[in-house]
Design an enzyme around this catalytic site. Structure first.
Site, mmCIF file in Angstrom:
data_model
loop_
_atom_site.group_PDB
_atom_site.id
_atom_site.type_symbol
_atom_site.label_atom_id
_atom_site.label_comp_id
_atom_site.label_asym_id
_atom_site.label_seq_id
_atom_site.Cartn_x
_atom_site.Cartn_y
_atom_site.Cartn_z
ATOM 1 N N GLY A 100 -109.151 -6.588 17.134
ATOM 2 C CA GLY A 100 -109.550 -7.414 16.506
ATOM 3 C C GLY A 100 -110.217 -8.877 17.146
ATOM 4 O O GLY A 100 -109.875 -8.967 18.196
ATOM 5 N N LYS A 101 -111.133 -9.513 16.475
ATOM 6 C CA LYS A 101 -111.548 -10.586 16.939
ATOM 7 C C LYS A 101 -111.510 -11.778 16.192
ATOM 8 O O LYS A 101 -111.638 -11.714 15.062
ATOM 9 C CB LYS A 101 -113.284 -10.493 17.096
ATOM 10 C CG LYS A 101 -113.491 -10.683 18.645
ATOM 11 C CD LYS A 101 -114.959 -10.381 18.728
ATOM 12 C CE LYS A 101 -115.177 -9.794 20.302
ATOM 13 N NZ LYS A 101 -116.601 -9.495 20.675
ATOM 14 N N GLY A 102 -110.604 -12.827 16.536
ATOM 15 C CA GLY A 102 -110.322 -14.087 15.535
ATOM 16 C C GLY A 102 -110.916 -15.282 16.092
ATOM 17 O O GLY A 102 -111.802 -15.009 17.119
ATOM 18 N N GLY A 103 -110.827 -16.298 15.456
ATOM 19 C CA GLY A 103 -111.354 -17.559 16.033
ATOM 20 C C GLY A 103 -110.655 -17.698 17.379
ATOM 21 O O GLY A 103 -111.465 -18.629 17.937
ATOM 22 N N PHE A 104 -109.592 -17.429 17.661
ATOM 23 C CA PHE A 104 -109.234 -17.814 19.012
ATOM 24 C C PHE A 104 -109.585 -17.046 20.054
ATOM 25 O O PHE A 104 -109.619 -17.254 21.281
ATOM 26 C CB PHE A 104 -107.694 -17.981 18.839
ATOM 27 C CG PHE A 104 -107.495 -19.044 17.827
ATOM 28 C CD1 PHE A 104 -107.492 -20.343 18.077
ATOM 29 C CD2 PHE A 104 -106.791 -18.516 16.742
ATOM 30 C CE1 PHE A 104 -107.392 -21.547 17.240
ATOM 31 C CE2 PHE A 104 -106.315 -19.696 15.714
ATOM 32 C CZ PHE A 104 -106.583 -21.146 15.818
ATOM 33 N N ASP A 136 -101.019 -21.876 9.761
ATOM 34 C CA ASP A 136 -102.240 -21.035 9.292
ATOM 35 C C ASP A 136 -101.936 -19.902 8.549
ATOM 36 O O ASP A 136 -102.241 -18.667 8.768
ATOM 37 C CB ASP A 136 -102.964 -20.716 10.481
ATOM 38 C CG ASP A 136 -104.438 -20.382 10.301
ATOM 39 O OD1 ASP A 136 -104.864 -20.591 9.252
ATOM 40 O OD2 ASP A 136 -105.024 -19.845 11.093
#
Ligand SMILES: *[C@@H]1O[C@H](CO)[C@@H](O)[C@H](O)[C@H]1NC(C)=O
Ligand SMILES: *[C@@H]1O[C@H](CO)[C@@H](O)[C@H](O)[C@H]1NC(C)=O
Ligand SMILES: *[C@@H]1O[C@H](CO)[C@@H](O)[C@H](O)[C@H]1NC(C)=O
Ligand SMILES: *[C@@H]1O[C@H](CO)[C@@H](O)[C@H](O)[C@H]1NC(C)=O
Ligand SMILES: *[C@@H]1O[C@H](CO)[C@@H](O)[C@H](O)[C@H]1NC(C)=O
Ligand SMILES: *[C@@H]1O[C@H](CO)[C@@H](O)[C@H](O)[C@H]1NC(C)=O
Ligand SMILES: *[C@@H]1O[C@H](CO)[C@@H](O)[C@H](O)[C@H]1NC(C)=O
Ligand SMILES: *[C@@H]1O[C@H](CO)[C@@H](O)[C@H](O)[C@H]1NC(C)=O
Length: 700
Positions: free
Chosen positions: A358-362, A475
């Site tokens: 996965g690729k998150g905002g962080f 969050d």
């Protein structure tokens, strides 16, 4: 030295004067500076006293004789004793060289009829076995084999009488009494060699050895010869040498001669001149081939060693760099929570793309496997500064110590330059949003949804009450709710919203929440348990309605979920807001209760929102919901304020539609026009006031 030479000179003069009155019987030359010699051919006396018989010129001879004859009275016993030091220096070390030299006792010093090459400047082609016309004796040091003369080998020592066919010969060697064996001499090494020739009237003995060696006990050649049959009354003693196609520089360094053994003077080795070394060999000659190491080889070896060192160093540096970490002293207390970069690197197969889940905002999240088949998720966050890192790590570790069945356990962390890695347990079933919003996954049933909602409420209640000060999640949203192997809801990624990337401009610091989940007062008052409750309310609506809180693609009246649910309620069709995929398998009262609870939690007035403890009770229906209506102040009423604030910030940016994105604070120069400066500065104050982050008391 000069004084000594003078002495020698005086002595020699005295001697010559003596000899002139009677027959000369002996002489000694340690160097030939003052020698009374007859020389011809290539022979010459070099400065320093070195007698050179031949040089590099081909097919030449050279002779040197003591200038006066010796009286070998044939009627009485004749004897003589001599020793000399010679050096046969080949043009290049190890090269073939010719042709050799000889000690000669001859009736004449005129050997102009003789030939060079194998005849050594003594004989010519007409002198053969039968010939006795020469009437001379030669002790030859021959360096070239001549089959014509039945010579034994390339280099040999021989006794020649009247003709070049040796009456006796041997390979150059000497008998070492210490080692009790014969030691071979390389007469072409260029090293000085001492030769002894003794004749007592019966036996002619010949010995030779390197100059540092004493006279051997056993002679190399010992031959019975009656020289009275050969010698005439007056005989000259001297040396002859010759070159052929092969050449060598042949030198005599010193010479002593005597008719009687008793009067023979020894050579003073230390006074002898030095013969030049073979070309390309200026250093002392090595004793054997093993010591011969060419400079090229040394250079190559040195180069190789340097190369190997560089490669090893490079590998070490590469490995060191590959697994380099940043470790500060303050981290000691978090030791157990610290993972080594190497272990994480190996667990994730070098952070390969195949392991990226996965690729998150962080940052990216990788799946990994530690030894003992322990599955982990590694979140890789990039950061540059050390600033705030200590506090952040402290929080991460604190949160890691929080344990609840509905929290994703945080196992630890690792720091590198510009990178922070967070390690948590791996959740095999991914995040809830994948099931809610992606059609390829089965839509969760109502019972699953309500169960997950209860799980998350319970986890959040634990965060708010289980520690002091309360831990805020900051969050909450479907994408941060993970599903374990039994599809239980697990709250993950807590504290993430607080992680801000100092790389970014401080006035545009990232991530304080996600649009649609952010309480309106967050901007002015900062985070509190009430802002978490607000986000949970938005999450309740999200799960029940199966859509994200803000969906700009929808018709205007439906864009904002909160507003729309409230409107549905006002139109007495609250159930109409539910996810259509739920079909009939739900309890209408329960769905309505959850929707109302969602509206209650998203009340614009923080004080009117329930605590998480109450939410848990409402959800489990241990407590009835308070009496509210769609017209109750705060229910949906303040929504437009909240949306205005966030829309002012967000809709100007084009990146908002995918609500996965974290909210970024705007660059002041582009957005200050829309958002009041005061509002922003207050917000910034809240963001960078770490003290205020955990305590809600002061805020509300
Ligand atoms: C050898 O000696 C002769 C006579 O001294 C000289 O003429 C000749 O040039 C020398 N040759 C070499 C190669 O030194
Ligand atoms: C040689 O020796 C004999 C006898 O020993 C002697 O008579 C004769 O004079 C000697 N000759 C010379 C030249 O000395
Ligand atoms: C040497 O002998 C030859 C004859 O064989 C003669 O021509 C020559 O002049 C002699 N040389 C000397 C130096 O006596
Ligand atoms: C030796 O030399 C003589 C001339 O000096 C010659 O007549 C004779 O044939 C030679 N003998 C041999 C075997 O070469
Ligand atoms: C060879 O040497 C002898 C002296 O030993 C001499 O009489 C003769 O003439 C020489 N022959 C040649 C061809 O030079
Ligand atoms: C050494 O050499 C001499 C003469 O060549 C020979 O008589 C003797 O046997 C040799 N000795 C040994 C130990 O080889
Ligand atoms: C020659 O050598 C033998 C031993 O091999 C010895 O007996 C003899 O005395 C020696 N002769 C001379 C003149 O040195
Ligand atoms: C050597 O030869 C001479 C003359 O031919 C002879 O008188 C003498 O006895 C010989 N000596 C020996 C030891 O054979």
């Amino acid at each position: 030295m000069a004084f000594r030479l003078d002495l020698v000179l005086i002595f020699s003069c005295f001697h010559l004067i003596c000899v002139s009155c009677q027959q000369e019987t002996r002489f000694v030359y340690n160097g030939f500076d003052q020698a009374d010699l007859f020389i011809d051919g290539l022979a010459k006396i070099l400065p320093g006293g070195l007698l050179q018989l031949t040089n590099d010129t081909k097919l030449q001879t050279g002779h040197a004789f003591f200038n006066k004859p010796f009286d070998f009275n044939t009627s009485s016993s004749i004897s003589f004793y001599t020793r000399f030091v010679c050096a046969l220096v080949p043009p290049k070390l190890g090269a073939e060289a010719g042709h050799g030299m000889a000690f000669v006792v001859s009736p004449s010093m005129n050997l102009s009829h003789a030939y060079p090459t194998q005849y050594l400047g003594i004989f010519n082609s007409s002198t053969n076995v039968t010939s006795s016309s020469s009437q001379l004796l030669a002790i030859e040091l021959d360096t070239v084999e001549t089959t014509e003369f039945k010579e034994p080998d390339e280099a040999h020592v021989g006794i020649d009488v009247n003709n070049p066919i040796s009456v006796d010969s041997a390979l150059p060697s000497y008998f070492s009494s210490a080692l009790r064996k014969n030691i071979t001499i390389n007469i072409l090494s260029g090293e000085p060699i001492q030769v002894w020739v003794d004749y007592d009237g019966l036996l002619l003995n010949v010995s030779l050895a390197p100059i540092e060696i004493e006279k051997p006990n056993q002679p190399l050649l010992s031959r019975a010869i009656n020289l009275s049959e050969i010698f005439q009354e007056n005989m000259f003693v001297g040396f002859s040498a010759a070159t052929g196609k092969l050449t060598s520089n042949q030198y005599i360094l010193g010479w002593s001669f005597s008719r009687s053994k008793e009067l023979l003077q020894p050579l003073d080795i230390s006074k002898l001149p030095k013969a030049p070394l073979p070309e390309d060999e200026q250093a002392p000659l090595p004793r054997d081939g093993h010591d011969k190491v060419s400079p090229l080889l040394i250079g190559l070896v040195v180069l190789l060693v340097i190369l190997v060192l560089v490669v090893i160093g490079g590998l070490y540096w590469y490995r060191k760099n590959k697994y380099a970490e940043v470790r500060d002293s303050w981290e000691k207390e978090y030791g157990p929570h610290r993972f080594s970069y190497k272990s994480l690197y190996k667990a994730t197969n070098g952070f390969s793309k195949d392991f990226c889940v996965g690729k998150g905002g962080f940052g990216e999240v990788y799946k990994g496997t530690l030894p003992l088949s322990r599955h982990i998720a590694v979140k890789r966050l990039s950061h540059d500064a050390e600033q705030g890192m200590k506090q952040f790590v402290a929080e991460v570790v604190t949160m890691g110590s929080l344990q609840h069945r509905n929290l994703v356990p945080l196992l630890g962390y690792c720091r590198r330059k510009g990178e922070l890695l967070l390690v948590s347990e791996y959740m095999p079933n991914g995040s809830l949003d994948q099931y809610l919003f992606q059609n390829q996954n089965p839509s969760p049933s109502w019972s699953q949804r309500i169960s997950i909602l209860k799980d998350i409420a319970s986890a959040l209640h634990y965060l708010h009450t289980g520690a002091s000060p309360p831990v805020l999640h900051r969050d909450i949203k479907a994408s941060n709710v993970m599903l374990d192997s039994e599809y239980n809801g697990r709250l993950g990624d807590f504290g993430m919203a607080k992680f801000h990337d100092p790389k970014a401009n401080l006035s545009a610091t990232a991530a304080v929440g996600t649009i649609g989940y952010m309480a309106p007062e967050l901007i002015t008052m900062g985070a509190s348990t009430k802002t978490d409750v607000y986000a949970f309310g938005a999450f309740l609506l999200e799960v029940t309605c199966g859509r994200r809180p803000v969906e700009p693609e929808l018709p205007v009246e439906k864009q904002y979920l909160l507003k729309w649910v409230c409107e549905c309620w006002q139109q007495a069709s609250l159930l109409g807001a539910r996810d259509r995929r739920l079909r009939g398998e739900f309890l209408p009262e329960e769905v309505e209760m959850v929707l109302k609870l969602g509206l209650l939690c998203t009340n614009a007035v923080p004080e009117s929102r329930p605590s998480m403890g109450q939410v848990v009770q409402y959800l489990s229906q241990d407590l009835p919901l308070p009496d509210i209506s769609p017209y109750t102040p705060g229910i949906g009423a303040f929504m437009h304020v909240s949306m205005e604030a966030s829309s002012a910030i967000c809709f100007e940016k084009t990146w908002i539609p995918k609500q996965q994105q974290q909210l970024l604070l705007p660059q002041p120069e582009t957005n200050l026009k829309r958002v009041k400066f005061q509002l922003i500065s207050q917000w910034l104050l809240e963001l960078f006031d770490p003290e205020g982050d955990h305590s809600e008391q002061g805020r509300i």
